[in-house]
Structure formats: structure tokens, C-alpha cells
Design an enzyme around this catalytic site. Structure first.
Site, PDB file in Angstrom:
ATOM      1  CD  GLU A 173      -7.026  37.872 -44.976  1.00 52.79           C
ATOM      2  OE1 GLU A 173      -7.058  36.625 -44.911  1.00 52.79           O
ATOM      3  OE2 GLU A 173      -6.365  38.498 -45.832  1.00 52.79           O
ATOM      4  CD  GLU A 296      -2.624  40.301 -44.360  1.00 51.04           C
ATOM      5  OE1 GLU A 296      -2.599  39.374 -45.211  1.00 51.04           O
ATOM      6  OE2 GLU A 296      -3.067  40.167 -43.212  1.00 51.04           O
TER       7      GLU A 296
HETATM    8  O1  AHR Z   1       0.150  37.226 -45.029  1.00 43.06           O
HETATM    9  C1  AHR Z   1      -0.269  35.903 -44.966  1.00 43.06           C
HETATM   10  C2  AHR Z   1      -1.749  35.760 -44.668  1.00 43.06           C
HETATM   11  O2  AHR Z   1      -2.486  36.274 -45.740  1.00 43.06           O
HETATM   12  C3  AHR Z   1      -2.273  36.512 -43.477  1.00 43.06           C
HETATM   13  O3  AHR Z   1      -2.088  35.826 -42.293  1.00 43.06           O
HETATM   14  C4  AHR Z   1      -3.723  36.641 -43.787  1.00 43.06           C
HETATM   15  O4  AHR Z   1      -4.312  37.774 -43.192  1.00 43.06           O
HETATM   16  C5  AHR Z   1      -3.777  36.659 -45.304  1.00 43.06           C
HETATM   17  O5  AHR Z   1      -4.701  35.773 -45.802  1.00 43.06           O
END
Ligand code: AHR
Length: 490
Positions: A173, A296
Site C-alpha cells: 500500500e 488483502e
Molecule cells: O489488514 C489491515 C490493513 O489493511 C493492512 O495492514 C493494510 O495493508 C490495509 O490497509
């Protein structure tokens, strides 16, 4: 009656087992307590790793595990997490609750975890606040077998042989917590950092570039254009919030019918997101060399009342099971290009598959979905078609069912299906061409939409056998409302 058509004669691609991957971050009680309790703990453990959790992860055949973050990855300095534990640096976990991170779970402990559960490691490197040298030396420490400062240090720390590490993420990210970069800037940084992510000996690194979040197509466009040829895969993150509003996401339990359907609608957006990001990628990569990794995904609710909001702890109901099943069916559909996915997160965080409270452990409805879907791992995706049927809710048309099918190495046809309706049961007639059906067995996950497991009542939501009838070569089965089913056919 709902109709499902399957054509076994039309085998598509192999479903990469890594689509059933997981993600564990130094966040709240995911790593510490959830997975790692230390050798001295009274909680039964092997080399500090909880025995109950490792057993549960092995049972669903976790193929790959992403670590150490997340946002944590871009603040993590791996050298602080190796060597004698008493000498390891303590740091503040600024992203997640401002708690002390004592670095007792580091590289060696993570590799031990992967070894215990027999999965592949996916390491997320620090591009946001780490140096090129630091990232390069991590890869050397992990994978170099010859004489070198990092290889010597690894041996000094108790591991002579290098590990095998394939998956390496160059930042996380980086448009947000990983440095607030513009795509042009990250693309250049990615090109620089990845240059020093070396292949040593037989070990070949699969380089993963940080991709976009949900609808940020511009990021994908610019990354593919400027750095596509330097990567093996690009990532995508997409979370399902019932309201779509980060300030008031909605609770994990006690939700209304409207919140249930909003959640389902939002999770189904994964389909158009994957399709649109792939279209962009295909323009720069017509040979489809670069894979898409959804590293994610999952539901994100308001944290459970009374818990640290920075720990992202939430309960998990049958609504989550439906989200997991519908999303995994979408991944199967795109498995020709989606090469990995990692649900967030393994234990005690977001759409967790396991919850713990001290020595107690409970499996969530989402865990059982991964159990039902494990038959698809490395199986051949086959054509399946659901005759369109919709639920009308407050002007929205929501698909009633979600399904996918594959044939495994032993020749069994595996069908996974979810009923997305919160009210109506679905009777399904399944016409599977290309197989003379002799037997069929089904497992069902079913309970009311808001049902969940607790430490006192861990078996409220659990798998049970279900009926499937074979008549004139066709399968007939019933899926209750908001339920998930796996049918194995021979
Ligand atoms: O999964 C929680 C968070 O969500 C992670 O650390 C991040 O990559 C995303 O914003």
C-alpha cells in the site's frame, strides 16, 4: 428450482492453490497470542507456536502465508527480529494501537511457522521506510547458501541451510501507509528496489509489486506502463464494508437485513474489480505473464465494542461465510489470471478464520468455508453456469446463488455453492455433462445469518452432512438461506 449446468468436458485452467492463501500481520492479537505464545507459555506450543492454531491451519491446507504486514511491513526492520531474543530491539507499533513490539517473532519464527503448517512463505518487504540494502540483505539472509555476511549471520542464529522463499512483495500500500507515494514515484522505486532482490542458487524469487486499492485504476495503468516488465505479479486490495463508509462501517453482529445485503453487494464488486484491473494489465501484458494477486480481502467492520480499535478485532457470522464463499467462487472464475489471494487476517483480526482468548480457541464460519473449498486447490476449473436469478432488495438486484466447479487429480467433481438470500432456501437441479454420476456427498454450513461461534459455544456454526439426490443422472440438492455447500461427485 434453480438450475446449474456444468460441463466437465471443458476444462479450463488449474486453480492455483494459493488462491486459498492467508495473511498474518503484527496487528492486535494476530501474531502474538493468536499464533505465537513463546516457548515458555503454558498454552501448548511447539517452538512457541500454538499447537491448536497450527493444527487448525494444517487441516484446511493453508498453501501460502503473507507476513509481516500490511502497513506494519513498511515500518518493519527485519534485522531487529533475528538473533538472541533478549537482545532484540523493542519498537512501537505505531500503525496498530501504539503497543510495544518486542520482535520476539521474527524471520526464524515465521519460517518455523510455515514449516509447521507446511505452507509457502510470502514475505512483504519494506520499501516505505527501509533501504534498498536492507531489503536486498533480507533476501540474502533468507536464501543465500554460500559464504556471505548475511549467510554467516543466519548460521550464527541457528540456521545453516538457506530457506526456499519464492514470494516476495516489494512494498505494501505504497499509495497510503507505505509512503503516500504517487504511482509514478512508486514505479521508479519499485524498479530500483527489485533490482537488488536477487536470485541465489536454485531459489527463484517471484517479484510482487504493490498494486491498487479497489477502484484506483490509474495506479494499475501507471504501474503496468512503467514497471510491468520488472514484476511477476501486481496486487489488488479490496475490503468489504457493509456501509462503504470507513468512519461508520457497521458492526460484525446484530446487523439488519439491509446491512446484510449491502455487505453481499459490496463483496460481489470483487468480480468487476478483477475484470477491470485485468483489462488494463492485459493491454501492457498481452501474453498474460504478470499475475494478479488479491493479497488483502475480506470484511471490515467496526471493532468489537470494548476492544482496542487499533486491533481490528471483530466477530464472524454466517454473513462472513457467505462473503467468503462468494468471493472464493469469483477467484476460481478468474483463476486463469488470479494466481494468489490472501484473506485478511488469519487470527483475531478482521475476517479471521480463528479467534483466541488466552488458551481458548474457536473456529469461525469463515474457517469452515475454507475447509469446504479446499478441494479446489490445484484442481482443474470446469465450465459452470447458473441460470440467472435475482433477489430484489430495495431496488437492488442481487444474484441469488454463487457457484464454481472443478475436477481434482483423482477425477472427482467438486462443486461449491452459496445461497446469498437471507430469507429463501434454494432447490438446485444440477446437470453435469461429461460424468456418469455414481455417487455424491455433500457438506453444508448453515445457520441463521447472524449466528456465530463463541468460546463458550464453539459449535453453533459447524459443518454437517447434507442430502444430495441423483435422479436420471442429475443432482438435486437444497441450500438453506445464507448457507454454503460443497458437493463431491464421482
Ligand atoms: O489488514 C489491515 C490493513 O489493511 C493492512 O495492514 C493494510 O495493508 C490495509 O490497509
Amino acid at each position: 428450482m434453480s438450475n446449474l449446468f456444468i460441463n466437465i468436458g471443458h476444462r479450463k485452467n488449474i486453480i492455483n492453490k494459493n488462491i486459498y492463501g492467508h495473511f498474518a500481520e503484527h496487528l492486535g492479537r494476530c501474531i502474538y497470542e493468536g499464533i505465537y505464545v513463546g516457548e515458555g507459555s503454558e498454552i501448548p506450543n511447539v517452538n512457541g507456536i500454538r499447537r491448536d492454531v497450527a493444527d487448525a491451519l494444517r487441516h484446511i491446507r493453508v498453501p501460502v502465508l503473507r507476513w509481516p504486514g500490511g502497513c506494519f511491513a513498511d515500518e518493519y526492520h527485519w534485522k531487529d527480529g533475528v538473533g538472541p531474543k533478549e537482545k532484540r530491539k523493542k519498537m512501537v507499533n505505531t500503525h496498530w494501537g501504539g503497543v510495544v513490539e518486542d520482535n520476539s517473532f521474527g524471520t526464524h519464527e515465521f519460517m518455523e511457522l510455515c514449516n509447521q503448517i507446511d505452507c509457502e512463505p510470502y514475505i512483504s518487504g519494506n520499501l516505505g521506510s527501509g533501504t534498498v540494502q536492507e531489503m536486498s540483505e533480507w533476501v540474502e539472509y533468507l536464501t543465500f547458501g554460500g559464504l556471505s555476511p548475511m549467510s554467516d549471520w543466519r548460521a550464527e542464529n541457528g540456521r545453516k541451510e538457506p530457506w526456499k522463499v519464492k514470494y516476495f512483495g516489494v512494498g505494501n500500500e505504497n499509495w497510503g501507509c507505505g509512503g503516500n507515494m504517487r504511482p509514478e514515484y512508486y514505479a521508479d522505486e519499485y524498479r530500483r528496489y527489485q533490482t537488488y532482490v536477487r536470485n541465489y542458487g536454485e531459489n527463484k524469487i517471484y517479484k510482487i509489486a504493490c498494486g491498487s486499492t479497489s477502484y484506483d485504476y490509474d495506479w494499475t495503468e501507471k504501474l503496468m506502463s512503467a514497471a510491468g516488465k520488472y514484476m511477476d505479479a501486481l496486487t489488488l486490495h479490496h475490503y468489504t464494508l457493509p456501509t462503504g463508509n470507513w468512519d461508520k462501517k457497521g458492526g460484525a453482529t446484530g446487523f439488519t437485513e439491509r446491512e446484510y445485503y449491502q455487505t453481499v453487494i459490496n463483496c460481489l464488486k470483487m468480480d468487476e474489480l478483477i475484470s477491470n484491473h485485468l483489462q488494463i494489465m492485459n493491454r501492457y501484458d498481452p501474453e498474460h505473464r504478470v499475475g494478479l494477486i488479491v493479497d488483502e480481502w475480506g470484511t471490515w467492520y467496526d471493532a468489537e465494542p470494548g476492544t482496542n480499535p487499533g486491533f481490528l478485532y471483530q466477530q464472524n457470522t454466517m454473513r462472513d461465510a457467505v462473503v467468503a464463499a462468494a468471493t472464493l467462487n469469483i477467484f476460481n472464475k478468474y483463476s486463469g489470471r488470479v494466481v494468489m489471494a490472501n484473506i485478511a487476517q488469519t487470527v483475531n483480526v478482521l475476517q479471521a478464520i480463528i479467534l483466541t482468548d488466552g488458551a481458548k480457541m474457536v473456529l469461525t464460519p469463515t474457517y469452515h468455508v475454507f475447509d469446504l473449498f479446499k478441494a479446489h486447490q490445484d484442481a482443474a476449473l470446469v465450465d459452470s453456469y447458473l441460470e440467472p436469478e435475482f433477489i430484489d432488495f430495495e431496488g437492488a438486484s442481487i444474484p441469488r446463488l454463487s457457484a464454481s466447479a472443478s475436477v481434482d487429480a483423482g477425477g472427482a467433481l467438486n462443486i461449491t455453492a452459496a445461497n446469498l438470500s437471507m430469507k429463501d432456501s434454494a432447490l438446485v437441479e444440477c446437470d453435469a455433462r461429461g460424468i456418469d454420476i455414481t455417487s455424491a456427498e455433500a457438506k453444508l454450513l448453515s445457520a441463521r445469518a447472524g449466528a456465530y461461534n463463541t468460546f463458550d459455544r464453539p459449535g453453533v456454526v459447524k459443518l454437517r452432512d447434507a442430502d444430495v439426490k441423483i435422479t436420471n443422472g442429475k443432482l438435486f440438492f437444497e441450500i438453506p438461506s445464507n448457507s454454503v455447500m460443497h458437493i463431491s461427485v464421482r
